[in-house]
Design a protein around this motif. Structure first.
Motif, short mmCIF file in Angstrom:
data_model
loop_
_atom_site.label_atom_id
_atom_site.label_comp_id
_atom_site.label_asym_id
_atom_site.label_seq_id
_atom_site.Cartn_x
_atom_site.Cartn_y
_atom_site.Cartn_z
N ALA A 181 8.13 -1.78 -12.65
CA ALA A 181 7.30 -2.97 -12.74
C ALA A 181 6.77 -3.03 -14.17
CB ALA A 181 6.15 -2.88 -11.75
N GLY A 182 6.99 -4.15 -14.86
CA GLY A 182 6.49 -4.28 -16.22
C GLY A 182 4.97 -4.15 -16.24
N PHE A 183 4.36 -4.73 -15.23
CA PHE A 183 2.91 -4.71 -15.12
C PHE A 183 2.58 -4.70 -13.63
CE2 PHE A 183 -1.23 -7.09 -15.02
CZ PHE A 183 -1.97 -6.20 -15.78
N ALA A 184 1.45 -4.13 -13.27
CA ALA A 184 1.06 -4.17 -11.86
C ALA A 184 -0.45 -4.22 -11.77
CB ALA A 184 1.60 -2.95 -11.12
N PHE A 185 -0.94 -4.70 -10.65
CA PHE A 185 -2.39 -4.83 -10.47
C PHE A 185 -2.73 -4.72 -8.99
CE2 PHE A 185 -0.27 -8.91 -10.77
CZ PHE A 185 -0.66 -9.56 -9.61
N CYS A 186 -4.01 -4.53 -8.70
CA CYS A 186 -4.46 -4.42 -7.31
C CYS A 186 -4.77 -5.81 -6.78
CB CYS A 186 -5.73 -3.58 -7.21
SG CYS A 186 -5.54 -1.91 -7.79
N SER A 187 -4.42 -6.05 -5.52
CA SER A 187 -4.83 -7.31 -4.91
C SER A 187 -5.26 -7.09 -3.46
CB SER A 187 -3.68 -8.32 -4.96
OG SER A 187 -2.52 -7.74 -4.40
N SER A 188 -5.56 -5.84 -3.13
CA SER A 188 -6.00 -5.55 -1.77
C SER A 188 -7.41 -6.09 -1.55
CB SER A 188 -5.99 -4.04 -1.54
OG SER A 188 -6.81 -3.71 -0.46
N THR A 189 -7.67 -6.51 -0.31
CA THR A 189 -8.99 -7.06 -0.01
C THR A 189 -9.98 -5.98 0.41
OG1 THR A 189 -8.06 -7.53 2.15
CG2 THR A 189 -8.32 -9.38 0.65
N ASP A 190 -9.51 -4.74 0.57
CA ASP A 190 -10.43 -3.74 1.11
C ASP A 190 -10.85 -2.68 0.10
OD1 ASP A 190 -8.08 -2.45 1.00
OD2 ASP A 190 -8.13 -1.65 3.03
N ALA A 191 -10.71 -2.95 -1.17
CA ALA A 191 -11.20 -1.99 -2.17
C ALA A 191 -11.74 -2.76 -3.36
CB ALA A 191 -10.08 -1.06 -2.60
N VAL A 192 -12.52 -2.08 -4.19
CA VAL A 192 -13.20 -2.80 -5.27
C VAL A 192 -12.35 -2.97 -6.52
CG1 VAL A 192 -15.57 -2.31 -4.59
CG2 VAL A 192 -14.31 -0.65 -5.96
N ARG A 193 -11.31 -2.17 -6.68
CA ARG A 193 -10.56 -2.21 -7.94
C ARG A 193 -9.92 -3.57 -8.20
NH1 ARG A 193 -8.18 2.67 -9.78
NH2 ARG A 193 -6.42 1.58 -10.67
N GLY A 194 -9.40 -4.21 -7.15
CA GLY A 194 -8.76 -5.50 -7.33
C GLY A 194 -9.71 -6.52 -7.94
N PRO A 195 -10.89 -6.73 -7.34
CA PRO A 195 -11.84 -7.67 -7.92
C PRO A 195 -12.25 -7.28 -9.35
CG PRO A 195 -12.48 -7.12 -5.68
CD PRO A 195 -11.29 -6.26 -6.01
#
Lengths: 279, 304, 426
Positions: C190-204
């Protein structure tokens, strides 16, 4: 000839199904155990290999030395056992009375308790918290024992009542004729005859209490009071899951259950099924 | 000949201690009121109030306000739908897997049946906290065992699938884990039910020339009907109110695809601190259960 | 009858033996609620070691370290407070300070801090996080930023010399990185990746860094009322960027939808992600990863203004504590130079300037210095309850990534939800 071959095929088929079933059920535990012995750098990149290139007990050392796993384990045993004892003390006299003493209104009570077996635990979470706080019981094992009673009591009551129902009432009547009080009949006739069933009920209640996560997670704040279920979940902290430590802790949690089951499985299982089969 | 005497003695003894006899009910009554009835009534009362822990001074009686808000909330409607899917999916597959495994273990060819029975029961006995952890690990994208296995047997594109985090797979995945965890109860119970079917029924059928399938349909299934009803009704209730499995696996995510009423209730109560609103959901849950399976439940359970 | 008495006696004895709590012998027992978990973190072990040292120096004091996840910490603190109780010392996220002080969960320690000789060793920006309405409610213990963590070896492979600086650089670089090397028709990393889970704070948090870099704020206070500090267009730009990278450039694979921080960090460790926003704790993982020696750090790419998330953890004294003086003694001991150095080495970075100046941090170019240099761009999350806003930011992000909503629709939805929620705050 044809029969025998059919028979052989059937046997092979049954055993293939059995192996698939055992893999389905058992492999996750095997994989958990293998992972707990792998060095950290091999856990994510070790592929499907069943035998790791290096074995290490480091994760076990970590969870016991730093992770209080022993304490969690003791707490789980204490809470589950106490729940069973409390439910037992509360439930058996009542079940006996309703089953054998033909009390007026007892059917209504039984129906009410039955209805409460459907009660969602989450619904009781909020009021129980407030109630327990009023008696200063938050963050004590009493909080768990009392909240576990919310599901063990209806269950134990209904099951032990069915065991008392199974005892012919003539036996009690004979005891009364012999001059027994109702309590004497309860102790001398009811308890011994229902004993196997009551043991079974206790084992079942023990498992329910042992497995709870929700109440333990909400009512217990202190580490030294935690049970295994919440202890393990807490190991997943903000710097990520350390699968080695987690699987080691999970193995330690599973092993005693496995041992108890292999020793006492016949008795336990036969009991567990009684409630449903009787129905 | 003793009948009349015995009846007399019995009734005499019973009448003599009427108060004492009700005394047996005291322990269960006290505990029942303390941990069940009082909290339940408290919840019902709370559900008519606006009670928010972050605004302690804003408590207010709002009648059906919470219920109206709840029924208008798309999140709640979705949770009801998810709860239904989760429950029906779980119970159907649990029953099928449970029946299949019970038939295998019931085969006369199997030796060490007790040992295998104990192994099969293991997922049900191990705490959900442990089970969900194992499966989160097994189902992890990239390095999870399941993903690697699928890739190795010819599905390389499945290596990266995020089973518990992808909106398409999350619900099937949590149902799968729940089935894995719960089916042993069916196995053990159905096995006991199968053992109660008299074996001469099968012998008679086989003499009459019935095939295995016909015996299964006409003898086995009717023979385990009673047991099946009990476990299915019990599991409908247990699954519908279950919080642990989904909370520990997905916390209701992704995009609320696995949000069931108990996890939504918990989120409202303990993440957003809307206690009154959460209580309304709990009461609703109970009412739905009572209406749908309440009758079947009181009928099939051991209370009769 | 006798038998039954015996039976009941034995049973109640068992009950009493099992349930009786063991009474602690120490005179003062301090309950600490913390996220540091000794079972899995080396820093946490050092912290517990510091407690033991404190107990040796102060006989009669016993410290109970209770590990909880951040979600549990917040939940338990609020619920316990409602019941009139709580810990003696509470480790918390900086953004909880205003909420917790308003609810009366934590103690005002302004006077103690003003008279504390070490006060000036902490940067003013960290004190600001621990302050609400002009009063100080805790000591900032950990201060760290988020950086772009990337794989130098993959960069070299495709001939990129410098890490991306702006969003358009990010898109270019990610596109070049996400190539098919083994010829199976799919990009290997993956060239880039990010968090998008609704149950942890890192995504926001990652989402916020991107939003801040458009020049926006999450929420601002005007006339005592909270309103969104961003425009619909600014959020749209963030959602559009992530949408484009996934569905137009295909440099972010679809399978990262719904990832939580654990998935992201593990994927980086395993080597399937080339760039992501991450924290200094990745140093720990680098030691375990086969590619760890190639991990590098740089500023997070920005759109209009450089920005990063300034994560400040605050140690507070519980308002319901019966041993506040002892709690302060413990805190001021733990926050001293030597002690802080002992437990901010692996997962965390220290808040004290004199600790940061130590060679251990200054010489560790990749895992300390980059992060410390980003402090001037660090922004903190407004000190109001925002769980609902965070949840909705991720739900709209996932909706965009699953093509259930266009970036415009999602941006409008997020703006409306946030405005509606903020209007309920007082």
């Amino acid at each position: 000839m044809v029969r025998a071959s059919n028979e052989t095929w059937e046997k092979i088929g049954v055993y293939i199904c059995l192996i698939i079933l055992l893999l389905f059920v058992g492999f996750p535990f095997v994989w958990m155990f293998i992972t707990s012995l792998k060095p950290s750098n091999e856990i994510l990149t070790g592929g499907l290999r069943l035998i790791p290139s290096h074995f290490t007990l480091q994760h076990y050392y970590d969870v016991f030395k730093y992770g209080n796993l022993g304490t969690y384990f003791r707490n789980s045993v204490v809470v589950a056992l106490s729940t069973v004892v409390l439910s037992f003390l509360a439930v058996t006299p009542g079940a006996y009375a309703i089953s054998q003493l033909k009390l007026r209104g007892s059917a209504g009570l039984a129906r009410l308790i039955l209805l409460f077996q459907m009660m969602p635990g989450v619904l009781l979470l909020i009021p129980l918290y407030i109630l327990l706080k009023q008696y200063n019981l938050i963050n004590t094992h009493w909080a768990l024992i009392l909240s576990y009673s919310t599901f063990t009591i209806p269950f134990c009551f209904l099951l032990s009542k069915s065991y008392f129902d199974g005892i012919p009432s003539e036996l009690f009547e004979a005891a009364f004729v012999d001059g027994c009080t109702t309590f004497g009949a309860f102790v001398r006739v009811g308890l011994p005859l229902a004993a196997p069933g009551l043991m079974v009920t206790s084992v079942y209640a023990f498992i329910l209490a042992w497995n709870d996560f929700m109440f333990a997670n909400t009512f217990i704040n202190s580490d030294h009071l935690r049970t295994l279920t919440t202890g393990i979940v807490t190991m997943q902290n903000s710097w990520g899951v350390q699968w080695g430590a987690m699987t080691a802790a999970a193995t330690v949690t599973t092993l005693p259950v496995l041992i108890v089951f292999l020793i006492a499985n016949k008795y336990i299982i036969e009991g567990l099924t009684a409630g449903a089969v009787k129905g | 000949m003793n009948k009349s005497r015995r009846t007399q003695a019995t009734s005499g003894s019973l009448a003599g201690s009427a108060l004492g006899r009700y005394g047996y009910l005291v322990p269960i009554f006290v505990l029942f009121i303390l941990v069940e009835l009082y909290p339940f009534v408290y919840s019902v009362v709370l559900s008519f109030w606006n009670k928010h822990l972050l605004h302690p001074n804003a408590d207010q009686f709002i009648g059906l306000g919470n219920y109206i808000k709840m029924l208008q909330s798309p999140h709640f409607i979705r949770a009801i739908r998810n709860s239904t899917v989760f429950t029906v999916g779980s119970v159907v597959f649990e029953y099928l897997v449970g029946l299949g495994s019970a038939l295998i273990l019931n085969s006369r060819h199997i030796k060490f049946r007790n040992l295998f029975r104990a192994i099969v029961l293991l997922p049900w006995v191990v705490p959900i906290a442990v089970n969900s952890l194992i499966w989160k690990f097994m189902l992890s994208p990239n390095f999870g065992f399941i993903n690697q296995l699928l890739a190795a047997i010819g599905f390389p594109h499945l290596l990266t699938v995020n089973w518990l985090g992808d909106i398409r797979y999350a619900m099937p995945a949590v149902i799968f884990v729940n089935v894995w965890r719960s089916f042993p109860f069916y196995t053990i119970t159905l096995l006991a039910g199968l053992a109660q079917i008299p074996s001469d029924l099968y012998e008679a059928a086989s003499i009459d020339g019935a095939s295995k399938w016909q015996s299964f349909i006409h003898i086995t299934l009717p023979g385990i009907r009673g047991v099946s009803q009990v476990i299915v009704v019990l599991h409908i209730i247990w699954t519908f109110v279950n919080f642990d499995v989904i909370y520990l696996l997905t916390k209701g995510g992704p995009l609320r695809m696995t949000e069931v009423v108990p996890t939504l209730l918990y989120r409202e109560a303990f993440d957003f601190f809307n206690m009154g609103y959460a209580a309304a959901m709990g009461v609703f849950l109970l009412v739905v259960l009572a209406i749908t399976v309440g009758r079947a439940y009181t009928k099939t359970s051991s209370f009769q | 009858m006798k038998r039954s008495c015996r039976y009941i006696g034995v049973v109640s004895l068992v009950l009493i033996l099992f349930v009786m709590p063991t009474l602690a012998a120490a005179q003062v027992s301090l309950e600490v609620w913390n996220d540091f978990n000794p079972a899995t973190s080396i820093d946490a072990r050092a912290l517990v070691e510091a407690y033991r040292e404190y107990e040796r120096l102060n006989p009669g004091v016993k410290i109970n370290h209770n590990t909880m996840t951040y979600a549990d910490l917040r939940q338990k603190a609020v619920v316990a407070n409602q019941a009139g109780t709580g810990p003696d010392v509470l480790h918390m996220l900086g953004e909880w300070v205003a909420e917790f002080s308003a609810l009366g969960i934590i103690e005002d320690i302004t006077d103690l801090v003003e008279n504390w000789e070490d006060k000036d060793q902490f940067p003013a920006s960290t004190w600001a996080v621990a302050t609400s309405q002009g009063r100080i409610y805790g000591i900032p213990s950990i201060a760290s930023t988020r950086a772009l963590v990337y794989r130098n070896d993959l960069f070299e492979e495709v001939g990129i010399a410098e890490p991306p600086v702006t969003w358009s650089d990010l898109r270019d670089v990610a596109k070049k990185l996400a190539v098919d090397r083994d010829g199976d028709g799919r990009a290997d990393v993956a060239g880039f990746a990010f968090c998008s889970s609704t149950d942890a704070v890192r995504g926001p948090q990652e989402f916020l860094v991107l939003l801040w870099s458009t020049g926006a704020e999450l929420a601002v206070q005007t006339d005592g009322k909270w309103v969104p500090g961003f425009t619909v267009d600014q959020v749209r730009d963030v959602y559009q960027l992530l949408y484009d990278m996934m569905h137009v450039d295909k440099s972010v694979p679809e399978y990262i939808r719904g990832w939580e921080y654990n998935d992201l960090d593990q994927a980086f460790e395993v080597g399937t992600v080339a760039m992501c926003q991450n924290g200094a704790w990745m140093a720990n993982r680098a030691t375990r990863s086969a590619t760890g020696e190639h991990w590098r750090t740089a500023a997070v790419p920005y759109q209009k203004v450089p920005a990063t998330y300034m994560e400040v953890k605050v140690e507070a004294i519980g308002a319901h504590s019966a041993n506040k003086a002892e709690a302060w003694n413990l805190l001021s001991y733990l926050m001293s130079k030597d002690q802080m150095y002992s437990f901010t080495k692996y997962d965390n970075l220290p808040s004290r300037s004199d600790v940061m100046a130590l060679p251990y941090y200054q010489e560790n170019e990749i895992w300390c210095k980059t992060f410390l240099e980003l402090v001037p761009h660090g922004k903190v999350i407004p000190s109001i309850p925002l769980s609902q806003v965070f949840l909705s930011s991720m739900e709209y992000l996932q909706a965009v990534l699953y093509k259930l909503a266009t970036p415009e629709q999602a941006a409008q939805g997020f703006y409306d939800d946030t405005a509606a929620y903020l209007s309920t705050l007082r």
